[in-house]
Design a protein around this motif. Sequence first.
Motif, short mmCIF file in Angstrom:
data_model
loop_
_atom_site.label_atom_id
_atom_site.label_comp_id
_atom_site.label_asym_id
_atom_site.label_seq_id
_atom_site.Cartn_x
_atom_site.Cartn_y
_atom_site.Cartn_z
N ASN A 219 0.78 -1.39 -0.22
CA ASN A 219 0.13 0.01 0.15
C ASN A 219 0.68 1.22 0.17
N GLY A 220 1.78 1.38 0.86
CA GLY A 220 2.86 2.13 0.85
C GLY A 220 3.99 2.78 0.14
N ILE A 221 4.30 1.81 -1.15
CA ILE A 221 4.52 1.85 -1.94
C ILE A 221 4.05 2.04 -3.08
N GLN A 222 2.83 1.84 -3.83
CA GLN A 222 1.56 2.71 -4.80
C GLN A 222 1.21 3.94 -4.04
N SER A 223 0.66 3.74 -2.94
CA SER A 223 0.30 5.46 -2.36
C SER A 223 1.70 6.42 -2.70
N ALA A 227 1.48 9.87 -4.78
CA ALA A 227 1.46 10.97 -4.26
C ALA A 227 2.20 12.08 -5.39
N ASP A 228 2.57 11.29 -5.94
CA ASP A 228 3.63 12.22 -6.75
C ASP A 228 2.52 12.86 -8.19
N ILE A 229 1.33 11.91 -8.25
CA ILE A 229 0.36 12.26 -9.19
C ILE A 229 -0.02 13.31 -8.48
N ILE A 506 -6.22 4.61 -9.95
CA ILE A 506 -4.64 6.18 -10.87
C ILE A 506 -3.73 6.36 -10.96
N LEU A 507 -2.72 5.04 -10.64
CA LEU A 507 -1.75 4.53 -10.87
C LEU A 507 -1.56 4.94 -12.38
N ARG A 508 -2.42 3.49 -12.17
CA ARG A 508 -2.33 3.14 -13.99
C ARG A 508 -2.86 4.18 -14.73
N ALA A 509 -4.02 5.12 -14.88
CA ALA A 509 -3.48 5.65 -16.02
C ALA A 509 -2.92 6.75 -15.85
N VAL A 513 0.01 7.16 -19.92
CA VAL A 513 0.01 7.65 -20.64
C VAL A 513 2.27 8.88 -20.55
N VAL A 514 2.82 8.03 -19.45
CA VAL A 514 3.77 8.81 -19.07
C VAL A 514 4.79 7.47 -18.89
N GLY A 515 4.33 6.43 -18.90
CA GLY A 515 5.32 5.40 -18.46
C GLY A 515 5.62 5.29 -17.04
N GLU A 516 6.12 4.41 -16.42
CA GLU A 516 6.51 3.92 -15.26
C GLU A 516 6.64 4.91 -14.74
N LEU A 517 6.89 5.47 -12.89
CA LEU A 517 7.04 6.70 -12.40
C LEU A 517 8.07 5.85 -11.57
#
Length: 519
Positions: A219-223, A227-229, A506-509, A513-517
């Motif tokens: 959860n933390g890594i995904q968040s 959080a950058d988004i 949200i992360l996948r969306a 567009v921009v590739g893996e963050l």
Amino acid sequence: MNSTETRHPKDIKDVLLKSHSVSMNDFIAVARYGAKVSFSQDYCDRVNHSRHLVEKCLEENRLIYGITTGFGDNVTQVISPKDAERLQRNIVRSHAVSVGDSLEKEVVRATQLMMLISLGQGYSGVRLDVLQLIASLLNHDVMPFVPGDGSVGYLGPEAHMALVLMGEGLVLDQGELIPGKEALKKAGLEPVTLGCKEGLALTSGTTSVMAHALLALYNGIQSAKTADIAGAMSLEALKGTLKAFDPRYHSVKRHKEQAGTAENILRILDGSDITEKYKDFRLQDAHSLRCIPQMHGAAKKALKDALDTIMDEMGSTGDNPIIYPEGDDGIGLMGGNFDGSYVGIYSDAMCIAMANLAKISERRGDRLVNQHFSGLPNFLTANPGLNNGYMIPQYTAAGLLGEIKVLSHPATVDSVSTSAGQEDPVTFAYLASKKAYTISKKLEYILAIELMAAAQALDFHGTLQPSLASKAAYNLIRSRVPIVEEDRYFYPDIESIKEQIHEGDILRAVENVVGELQF
């Protein structure tokens, strides 16, 4: 690393336990999304050989803790081989004393999976039949009732799960509590009689600690990426400048997570009409905007260090004693591999890292709804006064942050002696990882409130277009949460966006567009 690491956990349907620890995504696939578990031949061979060695030790009546002795301070009591099975039943029954409400389903499943991973290393001497029954509980979705309060490190929750293997204890079945024996029968399964060492092995180790820690870490890594988004969208809506994200600036500070975060923000906001128009609107923004690389980066570094340590623990044996194979024989080695200090300390660190992500997100959310900072309509409503708009969701974020601050006090610095002084320091790693898991879910809500406000704030920029990445996140949010024109019931809105964060939508969306963050 397993090839399924690049696949989302919900897309993984089967996980094969082999000669190494599973990937994070495999683990979440089983714990959260119900993937089926099976064993490789190598796994079965290791388990069978280890069991043979334990039985040899018992036949020769070797003095080994928990096999031919009592437990804890009862280590001085010698147990005869004829009482071996009774000893194992007794440890499970006597240790099933955690209290309160049951742990969440995914935590119970994660603990059962950790039992299979740890006991399958080939040093614990548990029969393959016992491990196959645990796998069958997972695969048949049999959910033991596991009270979650009152553990200093492990033992209690694990014992409640082991009771069900014996046909005892309780199972949650469609919201009802039924006897373990009845639940096994409904699933077409038979209970086992625990043999020498098995009760001890099932209740020992860092399995429930690891269950909470791994779920919290995922959860933390995904968040952290989300959080950058959220930070980028808030920066965009607040007419922030990108000057603080210049790669030259970050090149002089030797933290790659900081530079990576700055690059993420630039990629997310690339092509934004809003950002381009207001690039010189301010010389310098507030900390919650210009310190995104530093604060997010530091949190990511702590989570990355936790990831390394926790994955090392996943590939370890947390049992005591272990039966170490030496040729055709084995030797009983006794020590403290059950100790959860590694996981506990890094769980405390995860709490602090996620608290920092929460506090900067809450401050950005406050700026979005505060007309004195945002230059937007007060509380992001076109008709303030008659409407409260997003005034009170900010209260919710502040309240959640207050709870996170309390939960971030380190658990592993404390200790209470147990077992008549035999276990004089205890780790409280269970509490540390449980806190981290709780914080990880509260953080998702705070990010959801920031994203909800950022989406609304973007609506006040008229014909100016956000970046394509921001638009992707915005469109996903708007698919569930309409524009606020007058006050309404906001609870479903917050829950919807939180679910989109939790599921990685949200992360996948944005990454589409921009590739893996970068993380």
